[in-house]
Scaffold this active site. Sequence first.
Site, PDB file in Angstrom:
ATOM      1  N   LYS A   8       0.929  14.589   0.996  1.00 38.42           N
ATOM      2  CA  LYS A   8      -0.432  14.893   0.536  1.00 38.42           C
ATOM      3  C   LYS A   8      -0.624  16.397   0.300  1.00 38.42           C
ATOM      4  CE  LYS A   8      -2.396  10.927   3.053  1.00 38.42           C
ATOM      5  NZ  LYS A   8      -3.066  10.056   2.076  1.00 38.42           N
TER       6      LYS A   8
ATOM      7  N   HIS B  80       0.795  -1.241   0.000  1.00 41.41           N
ATOM      8  CA  HIS B  80       0.000   0.000   0.000  1.00 41.41           C
ATOM      9  C   HIS B  80       0.819   1.280   0.000  1.00 41.41           C
ATOM     10  CE1 HIS B  80      -3.990  -1.828   0.786  1.00 41.41           C
ATOM     11  NE2 HIS B  80      -3.264  -2.764   1.381  1.00 41.41           N
TER      12      HIS B  80
ATOM     13  N   LYS C  98     -14.592   8.522  -3.690  1.00 41.64           N
ATOM     14  CA  LYS C  98     -15.821   8.870  -2.958  1.00 41.64           C
ATOM     15  C   LYS C  98     -16.362  10.213  -3.429  1.00 41.64           C
ATOM     16  CE  LYS C  98     -13.829   6.276   0.789  1.00 41.64           C
ATOM     17  NZ  LYS C  98     -12.870   6.344   1.897  1.00 41.64           N
TER      18      LYS C  98
ATOM     19  N   LYS D 192      -8.340  13.994   4.609  1.00 39.49           N
ATOM     20  CA  LYS D 192      -7.456  12.821   4.538  1.00 39.49           C
ATOM     21  C   LYS D 192      -6.452  12.975   5.660  1.00 39.49           C
ATOM     22  CE  LYS D 192      -6.346  14.074   0.214  1.00 39.49           C
ATOM     23  NZ  LYS D 192      -6.572  12.856  -0.498  1.00 39.49           N
ATOM     24  N   ARG D 193      -5.651  11.919   5.916  1.00 45.07           N
ATOM     25  CA  ARG D 193      -4.612  12.058   6.933  1.00 45.07           C
ATOM     26  C   ARG D 193      -3.653  13.190   6.568  1.00 45.07           C
ATOM     27  NH1 ARG D 193      -3.934   8.188  11.004  1.00 45.07           N
ATOM     28  NH2 ARG D 193      -2.125   9.431  11.580  1.00 45.07           N
TER      29      ARG D 193
ATOM     30  N   THR E 160      -8.421   6.767  -2.039  1.00 46.43           N
ATOM     31  CA  THR E 160      -9.775   6.241  -2.200  1.00 46.43           C
ATOM     32  C   THR E 160     -10.796   7.337  -1.939  1.00 46.43           C
ATOM     33  OG1 THR E 160      -9.519   5.370   0.044  1.00 46.43           O
ATOM     34  CG2 THR E 160      -9.383   3.784  -1.751  1.00 46.43           C
TER      35      THR E 160
HETATM   36  C1  26V Z   1       2.468   5.236   6.583  1.00 50.35           C
HETATM   37  C2  26V Z   1       3.493   6.052   6.869  1.00 50.35           C
HETATM   38  C3  26V Z   1       4.190   5.833   8.091  1.00 50.35           C
HETATM   39  C4  26V Z   1       5.504   6.446   8.148  1.00 50.35           C
HETATM   40  C5  26V Z   1       5.897   7.474   7.147  1.00 50.35           C
HETATM   41  C6  26V Z   1       4.894   7.990   6.247  1.00 50.35           C
HETATM   42  C7  26V Z   1       3.823   7.071   5.979  1.00 50.35           C
HETATM   43  C8  26V Z   1       3.098   7.221   4.839  1.00 50.35           C
HETATM   44  C9  26V Z   1       2.071   6.386   4.573  1.00 50.35           C
HETATM   45  C10 26V Z   1       1.775   5.389   5.443  1.00 50.35           C
HETATM   46  C11 26V Z   1       0.641   4.508   5.145  1.00 50.35           C
HETATM   47  C12 26V Z   1       1.078   3.215   4.620  1.00 50.35           C
HETATM   48  C13 26V Z   1      -0.027   2.327   4.223  1.00 50.35           C
HETATM   49  C14 26V Z   1      -1.263   3.037   3.764  1.00 50.35           C
HETATM   50  O1  26V Z   1      -2.111   3.386   4.537  1.00 50.35           O
HETATM   51  N1  26V Z   1      -1.398   3.233   2.477  1.00 50.35           N
HETATM   52  C15 26V Z   1      -2.581   3.805   1.870  1.00 50.35           C
HETATM   53  O2  26V Z   1      -3.381   2.721   1.422  1.00 50.35           O
HETATM   54  C16 26V Z   1      -4.552   3.145   0.758  1.00 50.35           C
HETATM   55  C17 26V Z   1      -5.338   1.913   0.412  1.00 50.35           C
HETATM   56  O3  26V Z   1      -4.647   1.151  -0.513  1.00 50.35           O
HETATM   57  C18 26V Z   1      -4.197   3.963  -0.474  1.00 50.35           C
HETATM   58  O4  26V Z   1      -5.376   4.406  -1.099  1.00 50.35           O
HETATM   59  C19 26V Z   1      -3.346   5.155  -0.075  1.00 50.35           C
HETATM   60  O5  26V Z   1      -2.923   5.857  -1.229  1.00 50.35           O
HETATM   61  C20 26V Z   1      -2.147   4.677   0.718  1.00 50.35           C
HETATM   62  O6  26V Z   1      -1.398   5.769   1.230  1.00 50.35           O
END
Ligand code: 26V
Length: 801
Positions: A548, A355, A654, A542-543, A650
């Site tokens: 982003k 992801h 929406k 979003k987060r 996602t």
């Molecule tokens: C985690 C972290 C943690 C440390 C540093 C920065 C960072 C950046 C992103 C994440 C999330 C990792 C996994 C995640 O949530 N990915 C998300 O998954 C969604 C479903 O597939 C996708 O639509 C998003 O684009 C994706 O960021």
Amino acid sequence: MFIDKEAFKNDFKKKIINMYAEDIEECSPSHKYFALASLIRDYTSENWLNTNKKYTNNKEKQIYYFSMEFLIGRLLHSNLLNLGIRDACKEALSDLKIDLDELEEIENDAGLGNGGLGRLAACFLDSMASLGIAGHGNGIRYTYGLFEQQIENGYQVEVPDNWLKEGNMWEVRKENKAVKVNFGGKVMPTMENGKLKFLQQDCETILAVPYDTPIIGYDNSTVNTLRLWSAEPLNKDFDFESFSRGEYSKATEYKTLIESISQVLYPDDSRQEGKILRLKQQYFFVSAGLQSILRRYKKLGEPINNFHKYIAIHINDTHPSLAVAELMRLLIDEENLAWDEAWYITTNTIAYTNHTILSEALEKWPIDIFKTLLPRIYMIVEEINRRFTDEVRERYKDENKVNNMAIIGNGQIRMAHLAIVGSHSVNGVAKLHTELLKYQELKDFNEFYPNKFNNKTNGITHRRWLLQANPKLSNLINETIGDSWIKEPNNLILLKPFAEDYYFRKKFEKIKLENKIAFSNYAKSTYGMDIDPNSIFDVQVKRLHAYKRQILNLFNIMDLYRRLKENPNLDIVPRTFFFGAKAAPSYYLAKKTIKLINTVAYKINNDTEIHGKIKVFFLPNYSVSLAEKIIPCAQVSEQISTATKEASGTGNMKFMMNGALTLATLDGANIEIKDAVGDENIVIFGIRKEEVLDYIKNKNYNSYEFYNNDFRLKYILDSLINGSLGVPSNEFIDIHNSLLKNNDEFFVLRDFSSYVEAQNKVDYLYRNRDNWNRMCINNVAHSGIFSSDNTIKRYYEDIWK
Ligand code: 26V
């Protein structure tokens, strides 16, 4: 399902008496909610039982979606809709002078996820059940979900999310299905009947107790299961030995320590951190899930060697990738299989979804922590690694490559490598993301395993995100093209010709306005916000992450404000900018960005000189239920990540489904949205992946160039540190530094002018409101392909088979 109105009223009254010994008249709204939820669960019990029986009798292949996060939100509304009894219930309750909408608002969100990854898991559960696929969730029953965000003096303050406080009517505790999970201790190789066995000694054994939640399919009698595990001490109350020795505090400490495993969801941090508790959580739910799957499988009476023909396990990101080693352990140590047999079954059972390509988010565990906590699992990982690296070495005779691809390296265990090696399928979540995985980030693995990698573009459940969240638009759609789209979301395309129908466009416009008015009223009564429902609703929710680029959005707002101050008669369509975002508690810059948004919002919203032409609101505590409120009234969807950084997104889907115009970079699934709606129905800006990759490769980006050559950027960046925002001049120095001294990792300054232009185009397009509506309707019409029903069908056919 059919319900008789009078019978339902009786059932409901009886339920209230049974649960609370109260009459309906004296019963509080909260008790009414719980009674209703409990009654609805009763109604589903028979189908739940029958679904399970059917799966067992037909020996249907079962799919288990292993995920550390299930961001399901509320269930009452969606359960009523999926059962097809919401209208009848609403009427019956209204006879009893009860407003169903009000009861639905009482339910706490199940916020067991951070963002996209957790919400995707929830959408997938809905789609699997609605398609009649035997697919279930396996995860952790966190006592506390993602923190509740409060805003104090513009800063984010985190408050624990005690979502279970008043109880949870949807779950069923299944104590009789509890299993034991072992941590620590040592491994003793022993000969048993001439066979080498690995006994685990002196372990700490923890009880995993499952709580099952029914996942109700839409109008099809299917009820699947979301199984969430709770950690408990083996000894029910507490450590009796300590207790009887009189060490009372030690006895309760022990209980607390064990329960801490399922206590709280980790908020994804600015960096992945090797926290022991998180590793414990991962092994805990993976081991418990696998044991319960194996136990059920054995009841089928099939030989263990057929396991992968009846079971598919999908791992959501690397968080559950210990499943590879744990399934090996169970097959070898408990089922007495040889390594090669076990490996064949394991790799044919497990599939993995990646992801993110952000390297700082990839999970790695220090060997010492891992080995101490999971000694037997470590042995197995070592052996997997040994065999794998032998193969790589044999094939390439290149030690560099061996080191890069190894599962264990630099004193760490690389969970992504374990997941890739131990599964038969690795997928990305949008076309671009999968290309980047195959040809950049995981290039070596793609060469080594040419058929493993594949794309599965994400999707969203249109039942929650359109049918439920936007009832007015759904009704209009039903009146226009019928309701077949609820089961066949691709049929939303039947709306396309109506984009050319003037009266339809007017009806569409009216509904958007009504949604905006409803939200404005809600925001007034909840937060005291004064919102002009006739302004354009421009939304970024979003987060909060640097990639982003909420800051890019804000910089355009700051520039617009400067222009308005220079010329209060500036001709722009009034606009309201909404932000909603939680920052990880330890992500310093993200939290500063929230403060900056609120600081700018305060200044703009209180400036009477600009005649309210623009306003900025930060909506606190963005969550699934807030998303359901804001997305249906959005008109501009902000999807502005740096190209290559957002794996899919996602939220973008929406918004389009609710008829917002997407303002986007060519990143993640935005690209596929553009391909679906056509260039004329989306606004694209910013640098493309090639330029981003070039900058990174050649290290030739210099953010000062943009600062020095664009007076607007100079003005904005200077205002961050010259006190003109009404806060101490050092408040935003670190944001300033991240963009200049630290060279703007996400190319905000590079994309600024292109973004401002795109925003001006949005303003221009909106002035032709009739054509704007045409564009929006086209977005809705093309959104069906992004239903998670389609995504799940592809997983089912290509991966789970
Ligand atoms: C985690 C972290 C943690 C440390 C540093 C920065 C960072 C950046 C992103 C994440 C999330 C990792 C996994 C995640 O949530 N990915 C998300 O998954 C969604 C479903 O597939 C996708 O639509 C998003 O684009 C994706 O960021």
